[in-house]
Design a protein around this motif. Structure first.
Motif, short mmCIF file in Angstrom:
data_model
loop_
_atom_site.label_atom_id
_atom_site.label_comp_id
_atom_site.label_asym_id
_atom_site.label_seq_id
_atom_site.Cartn_x
_atom_site.Cartn_y
_atom_site.Cartn_z
N ARG A 241 0.85 -1.20 0.00
CA ARG A 241 0.00 0.00 0.00
C ARG A 241 0.88 1.24 0.00
O ARG A 241 1.99 1.22 0.52
CB ARG A 241 -0.91 0.04 1.24
N ARG A 242 0.35 2.36 -0.54
CA ARG A 242 1.07 3.62 -0.60
C ARG A 242 0.52 4.58 0.46
O ARG A 242 -0.56 4.38 1.00
CB ARG A 242 0.92 4.27 -1.98
N GLY A 243 1.30 5.62 0.75
CA GLY A 243 0.79 6.72 1.56
C GLY A 243 0.81 6.51 3.05
O GLY A 243 -0.10 6.93 3.76
N HIS A 244 1.86 5.89 3.58
CA HIS A 244 1.98 5.73 5.03
C HIS A 244 2.46 7.03 5.70
O HIS A 244 2.11 7.31 6.83
CB HIS A 244 2.97 4.61 5.36
N TRP A 245 3.29 7.78 4.97
CA TRP A 245 3.91 8.99 5.52
C TRP A 245 3.70 10.15 4.56
O TRP A 245 3.87 10.00 3.35
CB TRP A 245 5.43 8.80 5.71
N ARG A 246 3.39 11.31 5.10
CA ARG A 246 3.37 12.53 4.30
C ARG A 246 4.78 13.10 4.23
O ARG A 246 5.58 12.94 5.16
CB ARG A 246 2.42 13.56 4.91
N ALA A 247 5.08 13.77 3.15
CA ALA A 247 6.42 14.33 2.97
C ALA A 247 6.83 15.25 4.12
O ALA A 247 7.98 15.17 4.59
CB ALA A 247 6.50 15.07 1.63
N PRO A 248 5.96 16.14 4.64
CA PRO A 248 6.38 16.98 5.77
C PRO A 248 6.74 16.17 7.02
O PRO A 248 7.63 16.57 7.78
CB PRO A 248 5.17 17.88 6.02
N GLU A 249 6.08 15.04 7.25
CA GLU A 249 6.43 14.20 8.39
C GLU A 249 7.83 13.64 8.24
O GLU A 249 8.60 13.58 9.20
CB GLU A 249 5.42 13.06 8.53
N LEU A 250 8.16 13.21 7.02
CA LEU A 250 9.49 12.65 6.78
C LEU A 250 10.57 13.71 6.91
O LEU A 250 11.66 13.45 7.42
CB LEU A 250 9.53 11.99 5.40
N LEU A 251 10.25 14.94 6.47
CA LEU A 251 11.23 16.02 6.61
C LEU A 251 11.40 16.41 8.07
O LEU A 251 12.52 16.76 8.49
CB LEU A 251 10.79 17.22 5.78
#
Length: 441
Positions: free
Chosen positions: A340-350
Protein backbone atom coordinates in the motif's frame (compact mmCIF):
# COMPACT_ATOMS: atom_id res chain seq x y z
CA UNK A 1 23.83 40.76 11.09
CA UNK A 2 23.59 38.74 7.86
CA UNK A 3 20.45 38.81 5.72
CA UNK A 4 19.45 35.87 3.51
CA UNK A 5 16.73 36.09 0.89
CA UNK A 6 15.12 32.73 0.13
CA UNK A 7 13.26 32.16 -3.11
CA UNK A 8 11.16 29.64 -1.17
CA UNK A 9 11.52 28.62 2.49
CA UNK A 10 9.90 25.92 4.59
CA UNK A 11 8.40 27.72 7.59
CA UNK A 12 6.34 26.06 10.35
CA UNK A 13 3.14 27.08 8.56
CA UNK A 14 4.33 25.73 5.21
CA UNK A 15 6.30 26.83 2.15
CA UNK A 16 6.43 30.61 1.58
CA UNK A 17 8.11 32.61 -1.17
CA UNK A 18 10.41 35.63 -0.95
CA UNK A 19 11.42 35.00 2.66
CA UNK A 20 13.98 37.15 4.48
CA UNK A 21 15.92 35.49 7.29
CA UNK A 22 18.19 37.61 9.47
CA UNK A 23 21.03 35.86 11.28
CA UNK A 24 23.21 37.15 14.06
CA UNK A 25 26.02 35.06 15.50
CA UNK A 26 24.66 31.48 15.64
CA UNK A 27 20.94 32.26 15.73
CA UNK A 28 18.05 33.32 13.54
CA UNK A 29 16.83 36.67 14.81
CA UNK A 30 13.93 37.34 12.43
CA UNK A 31 11.93 35.68 9.67
CA UNK A 32 9.69 37.70 7.35
CA UNK A 33 8.69 38.27 3.74
CA UNK A 34 10.10 41.07 1.61
CA UNK A 35 11.67 41.95 -1.69
CA UNK A 36 14.98 40.45 -2.71
CA UNK A 37 17.94 41.75 -0.72
CA UNK A 38 21.01 40.39 1.05
CA UNK A 39 22.46 37.00 0.07
CA UNK A 40 20.16 35.14 -2.32
CA UNK A 41 19.37 31.46 -1.72
CA UNK A 42 17.64 29.98 -4.75
CA UNK A 43 15.34 26.97 -4.66
CA UNK A 44 13.78 25.70 -1.44
CA UNK A 45 15.49 26.56 1.85
CA UNK A 46 14.82 24.10 4.65
CA UNK A 47 16.21 23.78 8.17
CA UNK A 48 19.53 22.00 8.51
CA UNK A 49 19.21 18.24 8.77
CA UNK A 50 20.41 15.99 11.61
CA UNK A 51 22.18 12.72 10.94
CA UNK A 52 21.10 10.99 14.16
CA UNK A 53 23.24 7.86 13.77
CA UNK A 54 26.76 7.77 12.36
CA UNK A 55 29.82 5.55 12.61
CA UNK A 56 32.36 7.78 10.85
CA UNK A 57 34.94 5.05 10.26
CA UNK A 58 32.42 2.92 8.38
CA UNK A 59 32.74 5.39 5.48
CA UNK A 60 35.89 3.48 4.50
CA UNK A 61 33.74 0.41 3.78
CA UNK A 62 31.70 1.93 0.96
CA UNK A 63 32.24 -0.20 -2.13
CA UNK A 64 34.66 -2.49 -0.33
CA UNK A 65 31.91 -4.72 1.07
CA UNK A 66 29.69 -4.96 -2.00
CA UNK A 67 31.12 -8.19 -3.44
CA UNK A 68 30.10 -11.75 -2.70
CA UNK A 69 27.32 -12.92 -0.44
CA UNK A 70 26.70 -12.90 3.28
CA UNK A 71 24.83 -10.95 5.92
CA UNK A 72 25.38 -8.51 8.77
CA UNK A 73 27.77 -10.88 10.52
CA UNK A 74 30.07 -11.35 7.53
CA UNK A 75 30.03 -7.59 6.88
CA UNK A 76 31.01 -7.04 10.52
CA UNK A 77 34.30 -8.90 10.07
CA UNK A 78 35.39 -6.45 7.36
CA UNK A 79 34.31 -3.58 9.60
CA UNK A 80 36.56 -4.89 12.38
CA UNK A 81 39.52 -4.86 9.98
CA UNK A 82 39.02 -1.13 9.38
CA UNK A 83 38.51 -0.52 13.10
CA UNK A 84 41.85 -2.15 13.81
CA UNK A 85 43.73 0.09 11.39
CA UNK A 86 42.93 3.57 12.69
CA UNK A 87 44.80 5.87 15.03
CA UNK A 88 43.83 9.38 16.21
CA UNK A 89 45.49 11.13 13.27
CA UNK A 90 44.07 8.88 10.55
CA UNK A 91 40.66 8.91 12.22
CA UNK A 92 40.69 12.72 12.30
CA UNK A 93 41.36 12.86 8.56
CA UNK A 94 38.72 10.25 7.70
CA UNK A 95 36.07 11.76 9.99
CA UNK A 96 36.75 15.32 8.78
CA UNK A 97 36.19 14.26 5.18
CA UNK A 98 33.14 12.17 6.07
CA UNK A 99 31.56 15.04 7.98
CA UNK A 100 32.32 17.40 5.09
CA UNK A 101 30.45 14.98 2.82
CA UNK A 102 27.55 15.18 5.28
CA UNK A 103 27.66 18.98 5.18
CA UNK A 104 27.44 18.90 1.39
CA UNK A 105 24.31 16.75 1.80
CA UNK A 106 22.62 19.41 3.98
CA UNK A 107 23.46 17.91 7.37
CA UNK A 108 24.34 20.45 10.08
CA UNK A 109 24.49 18.14 13.12
CA UNK A 110 25.75 14.59 13.53
CA UNK A 111 25.12 12.01 16.23
CA UNK A 112 28.36 10.04 16.33
CA UNK A 113 27.86 6.62 17.97
CA UNK A 114 31.46 6.38 19.13
CA UNK A 115 32.99 3.14 20.38
CA UNK A 116 36.45 3.08 18.79
CA UNK A 117 38.04 4.34 22.00
CA UNK A 118 41.44 2.78 22.63
CA UNK A 119 44.65 1.77 20.91
CA UNK A 120 45.53 -1.64 19.48
CA UNK A 121 44.83 -4.55 21.85
CA UNK A 122 42.68 -2.24 23.96
CA UNK A 123 45.52 -0.26 25.51
CA UNK A 124 44.26 3.29 26.26
CA UNK A 125 46.02 6.26 24.73
CA UNK A 126 47.78 8.67 27.11
CA UNK A 127 44.53 10.60 26.98
CA UNK A 128 41.87 7.85 27.01
CA UNK A 129 39.55 10.14 25.02
CA UNK A 130 42.01 10.86 22.20
CA UNK A 131 39.77 9.28 19.56
CA UNK A 132 36.74 11.20 20.81
CA UNK A 133 38.69 14.46 20.64
CA UNK A 134 39.58 13.64 17.02
CA UNK A 135 35.89 13.23 16.12
CA UNK A 136 34.90 16.49 17.79
CA UNK A 137 37.72 18.35 16.02
CA UNK A 138 36.66 16.77 12.72
CA UNK A 139 33.08 17.96 13.14
CA UNK A 140 34.22 21.48 14.00
CA UNK A 141 36.51 21.60 10.97
CA UNK A 142 33.66 20.47 8.71
CA UNK A 143 31.22 22.97 10.23
CA UNK A 144 28.88 20.55 12.01
CA UNK A 145 27.60 20.40 15.55
CA UNK A 146 28.21 17.02 17.10
CA UNK A 147 26.53 14.88 19.71
CA UNK A 148 29.34 12.52 20.64
CA UNK A 149 27.44 9.49 21.91
CA UNK A 150 30.21 7.88 23.91
CA UNK A 151 29.46 4.19 23.79
CA UNK A 152 29.77 1.58 26.49
CA UNK A 153 30.93 -1.69 24.88
CA UNK A 154 31.97 -4.45 27.27
CA UNK A 155 31.34 -7.86 25.73
CA UNK A 156 31.76 -9.39 22.27
CA UNK A 157 28.33 -11.00 22.40
CA UNK A 158 25.85 -12.15 24.99
CA UNK A 159 28.08 -13.82 27.59
CA UNK A 160 31.29 -13.72 25.51
CA UNK A 161 34.52 -11.75 25.93
CA UNK A 162 35.85 -9.05 23.61
CA UNK A 163 38.15 -10.42 20.92
CA UNK A 164 40.41 -8.98 18.25
CA UNK A 165 39.59 -5.42 17.22
CA UNK A 166 36.72 -5.40 19.73
CA UNK A 167 39.28 -4.94 22.48
CA UNK A 168 39.68 -1.36 21.28
CA UNK A 169 36.04 -0.73 22.19
CA UNK A 170 36.02 -1.85 25.83
CA UNK A 171 36.57 -0.08 29.14
CA UNK A 172 36.27 -3.18 31.34
CA UNK A 173 33.19 -2.23 33.35
CA UNK A 174 30.41 0.31 33.25
CA UNK A 175 32.05 2.19 36.11
CA UNK A 176 35.33 2.47 34.21
CA UNK A 177 33.43 3.64 31.13
CA UNK A 178 31.74 6.31 33.27
CA UNK A 179 35.08 7.64 34.54
CA UNK A 180 36.26 8.17 30.98
CA UNK A 181 32.93 9.61 29.84
CA UNK A 182 32.87 12.05 32.76
CA UNK A 183 36.31 13.31 31.76
CA UNK A 184 35.04 13.85 28.23
CA UNK A 185 31.96 15.73 29.46
CA UNK A 186 34.14 17.95 31.64
CA UNK A 187 36.48 18.73 28.74
CA UNK A 188 33.64 20.10 26.60
CA UNK A 189 31.49 21.75 29.24
CA UNK A 190 30.24 25.04 27.86
CA UNK A 191 30.91 24.23 24.20
CA UNK A 192 27.78 25.35 22.36
CA UNK A 193 28.43 23.06 19.38
CA UNK A 194 29.22 19.86 21.29
CA UNK A 195 26.90 17.58 23.25
CA UNK A 196 28.46 14.68 25.12
CA UNK A 197 25.87 11.93 25.25
CA UNK A 198 25.97 8.24 26.08
CA UNK A 199 25.22 4.99 24.32
CA UNK A 200 24.61 1.39 25.28
CA UNK A 201 26.02 -0.36 22.24
CA UNK A 202 23.49 -3.20 22.39
CA UNK A 203 22.33 -6.03 24.62
CA UNK A 204 25.10 -8.04 22.94
CA UNK A 205 27.78 -5.67 24.20
CA UNK A 206 26.52 -4.41 27.57
CA UNK A 207 25.29 -6.85 30.25
CA UNK A 208 22.06 -5.66 31.88
CA UNK A 209 23.67 -5.09 35.28
CA UNK A 210 25.99 -2.50 33.65
CA UNK A 211 23.26 -0.55 31.84
CA UNK A 212 22.09 1.47 34.83
CA UNK A 213 25.47 3.19 35.06
CA UNK A 214 25.16 4.43 31.49
CA UNK A 215 21.56 5.52 32.02
CA UNK A 216 22.61 7.41 35.15
CA UNK A 217 25.19 9.37 33.14
CA UNK A 218 22.40 10.45 30.78
CA UNK A 219 20.18 11.55 33.67
CA UNK A 220 22.98 13.37 35.48
CA UNK A 221 23.94 15.39 32.42
CA UNK A 222 20.44 15.61 30.87
CA UNK A 223 22.14 14.13 27.82
CA UNK A 224 21.02 11.85 24.98
CA UNK A 225 21.15 8.09 25.50
CA UNK A 226 21.20 5.90 22.39
CA UNK A 227 21.31 2.13 21.85
CA UNK A 228 21.29 -0.31 18.96
CA UNK A 229 18.08 -2.30 19.39
CA UNK A 230 16.85 -5.49 17.69
CA UNK A 231 18.78 -4.95 14.48
CA UNK A 232 19.14 -8.70 13.96
CA UNK A 233 16.87 -11.66 14.70
CA UNK A 234 19.88 -13.55 16.07
CA UNK A 235 20.42 -10.74 18.58
CA UNK A 236 16.81 -11.09 19.77
CA UNK A 237 17.06 -14.86 20.06
CA UNK A 238 20.26 -14.70 22.12
CA UNK A 239 18.75 -12.05 24.39
CA UNK A 240 15.55 -14.01 25.02
CA UNK A 241 17.52 -17.19 25.66
CA UNK A 242 19.81 -15.50 28.17
CA UNK A 243 17.46 -13.01 29.89
CA UNK A 244 13.95 -14.30 29.09
CA UNK A 245 13.18 -10.84 27.70
CA UNK A 246 13.48 -8.91 24.45
CA UNK A 247 16.19 -6.25 24.08
CA UNK A 248 13.58 -3.51 24.51
CA UNK A 249 12.32 -5.14 27.70
CA UNK A 250 15.87 -5.39 29.05
CA UNK A 251 16.51 -1.70 28.33
CA UNK A 252 13.20 -0.76 29.93
CA UNK A 253 13.90 -2.77 33.06
CA UNK A 254 17.24 -0.98 33.52
CA UNK A 255 16.04 2.58 33.02
CA UNK A 256 17.31 3.15 29.50
CA UNK A 257 14.09 4.25 27.77
CA UNK A 258 12.51 7.69 27.79
CA UNK A 259 12.27 11.03 25.91
CA UNK A 260 16.06 11.53 25.93
CA UNK A 261 16.63 7.99 24.62
CA UNK A 262 16.85 6.72 21.05
CA UNK A 263 16.47 3.12 19.90
CA UNK A 264 18.48 2.71 16.70
CA UNK A 265 17.09 0.36 14.03
CA UNK A 266 14.29 -1.31 16.08
CA UNK A 267 13.82 -3.61 13.11
CA UNK A 268 12.48 -6.82 14.66
CA UNK A 269 10.02 -5.90 17.41
CA UNK A 270 7.34 -7.70 19.37
CA UNK A 271 4.04 -6.06 20.29
CA UNK A 272 5.29 -5.43 23.81
CA UNK A 273 8.31 -3.59 22.36
CA UNK A 274 6.09 -1.23 20.38
CA UNK A 275 4.17 -0.38 23.54
CA UNK A 276 7.25 0.16 25.69
CA UNK A 277 8.99 2.38 23.15
CA UNK A 278 5.91 4.40 22.32
CA UNK A 279 4.63 4.82 25.87
CA UNK A 280 8.06 6.01 27.05
CA UNK A 281 8.33 8.47 24.10
CA UNK A 282 11.65 6.94 23.16
CA UNK A 283 12.91 8.18 19.79
CA UNK A 284 13.52 5.56 17.11
CA UNK A 285 16.24 6.16 14.53
CA UNK A 286 15.64 4.45 11.22
CA UNK A 287 18.67 3.90 8.93
CA UNK A 288 17.07 2.45 5.80
CA UNK A 289 20.06 2.58 3.45
CA UNK A 290 22.19 0.63 5.92
CA UNK A 291 19.38 -1.71 6.91
CA UNK A 292 18.85 -2.70 3.30
CA UNK A 293 22.58 -2.82 2.54
CA UNK A 294 23.10 -5.30 5.40
CA UNK A 295 19.88 -7.21 4.63
CA UNK A 296 18.59 -6.44 8.12
CA UNK A 297 14.90 -6.06 7.30
CA UNK A 298 12.25 -3.35 7.45
CA UNK A 299 11.33 -1.84 10.80
CA UNK A 300 7.76 -0.85 11.79
CA UNK A 301 8.34 2.91 11.61
CA UNK A 302 4.71 4.00 11.24
CA UNK A 303 3.48 1.72 14.01
CA UNK A 304 6.15 3.11 16.34
CA UNK A 305 5.29 6.70 15.45
CA UNK A 306 1.59 6.06 16.00
CA UNK A 307 2.36 4.63 19.46
CA UNK A 308 4.25 7.80 20.44
CA UNK A 309 7.88 7.35 19.34
CA UNK A 310 9.32 10.26 17.32
CA UNK A 311 11.13 8.96 14.25
CA UNK A 312 14.62 10.19 13.31
CA UNK A 313 17.03 9.27 10.53
CA UNK A 314 20.67 8.22 10.27
CA UNK A 315 23.09 7.16 7.57
CA UNK A 316 24.78 4.71 9.99
CA UNK A 317 27.39 2.81 7.95
CA UNK A 318 27.35 5.47 5.18
CA UNK A 319 26.54 3.13 2.33
CA UNK A 320 25.31 6.49 1.05
CA UNK A 321 25.12 9.84 2.82
CA UNK A 322 21.82 11.32 1.72
CA UNK A 323 19.03 12.04 4.21
CA UNK A 324 16.53 12.61 1.41
CA UNK A 325 17.12 8.98 0.45
CA UNK A 326 16.77 7.89 4.09
CA UNK A 327 13.53 9.86 4.43
CA UNK A 328 11.79 8.52 1.35
CA UNK A 329 13.00 4.98 2.06
CA UNK A 330 10.99 5.00 5.29
CA UNK A 331 7.84 5.40 3.18
CA UNK A 332 8.93 3.26 0.23
CA UNK A 333 9.98 0.37 2.47
CA UNK A 334 6.57 0.34 4.09
CA UNK A 335 4.98 0.29 0.64
CA UNK A 336 6.97 -2.81 -0.22
CA UNK A 337 6.09 -4.52 3.05
CA UNK A 338 2.38 -3.64 2.98
CA UNK A 339 1.66 -3.35 -0.75
CA UNK A 340 0.00 0.00 0.00
CA UNK A 341 1.07 3.62 -0.60
CA UNK A 342 0.79 6.72 1.56
CA UNK A 343 1.98 5.73 5.03
CA UNK A 344 3.91 8.99 5.52
CA UNK A 345 3.37 12.53 4.30
CA UNK A 346 6.42 14.33 2.97
CA UNK A 347 6.38 16.98 5.77
CA UNK A 348 6.43 14.20 8.39
CA UNK A 349 9.49 12.65 6.78
CA UNK A 350 11.23 16.02 6.61
CA UNK A 351 10.48 16.54 10.31
CA UNK A 352 12.25 13.25 11.01
CA UNK A 353 15.27 14.56 9.12
CA UNK A 354 15.25 17.95 10.87
CA UNK A 355 13.65 18.94 14.18
CA UNK A 356 13.07 15.42 15.54
CA UNK A 357 16.64 14.43 14.77
CA UNK A 358 18.14 17.53 16.38
CA UNK A 359 16.02 17.02 19.50
CA UNK A 360 17.20 13.42 19.82
CA UNK A 361 20.80 14.67 19.80
CA UNK A 362 20.31 17.24 22.54
CA UNK A 363 19.71 20.29 20.32
CA UNK A 364 15.94 20.88 20.64
CA UNK A 365 16.34 24.50 19.50
CA UNK A 366 17.45 23.45 16.02
CA UNK A 367 15.61 22.19 12.97
CA UNK A 368 13.11 25.03 12.42
CA UNK A 369 13.30 28.34 10.58
CA UNK A 370 12.05 30.49 13.45
CA UNK A 371 13.54 33.33 15.51
CA UNK A 372 15.80 32.02 18.26
CA UNK A 373 16.61 28.75 16.51
CA UNK A 374 20.05 27.72 15.37
CA UNK A 375 20.86 29.46 12.09
CA UNK A 376 20.95 26.29 9.97
CA UNK A 377 19.77 26.96 6.42
CA UNK A 378 19.98 24.38 3.65
CA UNK A 379 19.01 25.39 0.12
CA UNK A 380 17.98 22.74 -2.40
CA UNK A 381 17.75 23.24 -6.14
CA UNK A 382 14.31 23.04 -7.68
CA UNK A 383 15.62 23.16 -11.26
CA UNK A 384 17.82 20.06 -11.43
CA UNK A 385 16.94 17.08 -13.62
CA UNK A 386 15.46 15.48 -10.49
CA UNK A 387 13.45 18.42 -9.17
CA UNK A 388 12.55 20.40 -12.31
CA UNK A 389 8.84 21.14 -12.44
CA UNK A 390 8.45 21.68 -8.71
CA UNK A 391 6.11 24.45 -7.61
CA UNK A 392 5.65 26.15 -4.26
CA UNK A 393 2.80 23.73 -3.57
CA UNK A 394 4.81 20.61 -4.49
CA UNK A 395 8.28 21.69 -3.36
CA UNK A 396 8.43 19.57 -0.19
CA UNK A 397 7.19 16.45 -1.97
CA UNK A 398 9.67 17.08 -4.79
CA UNK A 399 12.72 17.19 -2.53
CA UNK A 400 11.64 14.35 -0.24
CA UNK A 401 10.70 11.95 -3.02
CA UNK A 402 13.05 13.00 -5.83
CA UNK A 403 15.98 15.17 -4.70
CA UNK A 404 19.38 13.80 -3.75
CA UNK A 405 22.27 15.20 -1.77
CA UNK A 406 23.65 16.51 -5.07
CA UNK A 407 20.80 19.02 -5.23
CA UNK A 408 21.97 20.82 -2.08
CA UNK A 409 23.78 23.97 -3.21
CA UNK A 410 24.12 26.10 -0.08
CA UNK A 411 24.51 25.27 3.62
CA UNK A 412 24.70 27.70 6.53
CA UNK A 413 25.42 25.88 9.80
CA UNK A 414 25.15 27.83 13.03
CA UNK A 415 25.49 31.05 11.04
CA UNK A 416 28.62 29.81 9.21
CA UNK A 417 28.47 29.37 5.43
CA UNK A 418 30.13 26.00 4.92
CA UNK A 419 28.81 25.07 1.46
CA UNK A 420 28.37 27.48 -1.44
CA UNK A 421 27.42 26.48 -4.97
CA UNK A 422 27.73 22.84 -3.92
CA UNK A 423 31.35 23.21 -2.80
CA UNK A 424 32.55 22.81 0.78
CA UNK A 425 34.76 25.50 2.27
CA UNK A 426 37.45 22.85 2.97
CA UNK A 427 37.92 22.26 -0.77
CA UNK A 428 37.74 19.03 -2.76
CA UNK A 429 35.99 16.60 -0.39
CA UNK A 430 36.31 13.69 -2.82
CA UNK A 431 40.08 14.12 -2.80
CA UNK A 432 40.05 14.37 1.00
CA UNK A 433 38.14 11.10 1.23
CA UNK A 434 40.45 9.33 -1.20
CA UNK A 435 43.54 10.45 0.69
CA UNK A 436 42.07 9.54 4.09
CA UNK A 437 41.03 6.07 2.97
CA UNK A 438 44.22 5.46 1.03
CA UNK A 439 46.20 5.97 4.21
CA UNK A 440 44.41 3.16 6.06
CA UNK A 441 44.10 0.52 3.33
Amino acid sequence: MTVYWCEFALLPEGVADSVLIEVEDRRIVSVGRDERQGIALEGLTIPGMANAHSHAFHRALRGATQTGKGDFWTWRERMYEVAGSLDPDSYLRLARATYAEMAMAGITCVGEFHYLHHGPDGVPYDDPNEMGHALIQAAHDAGLRIALLDTCYLTGGVGTALMGAQRRFGDGTGEEWAVRAEALATAYKGRHDVEIGAAIHSVRAVPPEQMATVAEFSRKHAAPLHAHVSEQRAENAACVERYAATPVQVLHEHGALGPRSTAVHATHLAEVDLELLGHSRTHVCMCPTTERDLADGIGPARALYDRGSPITLGSDSHAVIDLFEEARAVELNERLASERRGHWRAPELLTAATSAGHASLGFPDAGSLVPGAWADLVSVRLDSVRTAGATRESAVESIVFAATAADVHSVISGGRRIVADGRHELGDVGRMLNEAMGAIR
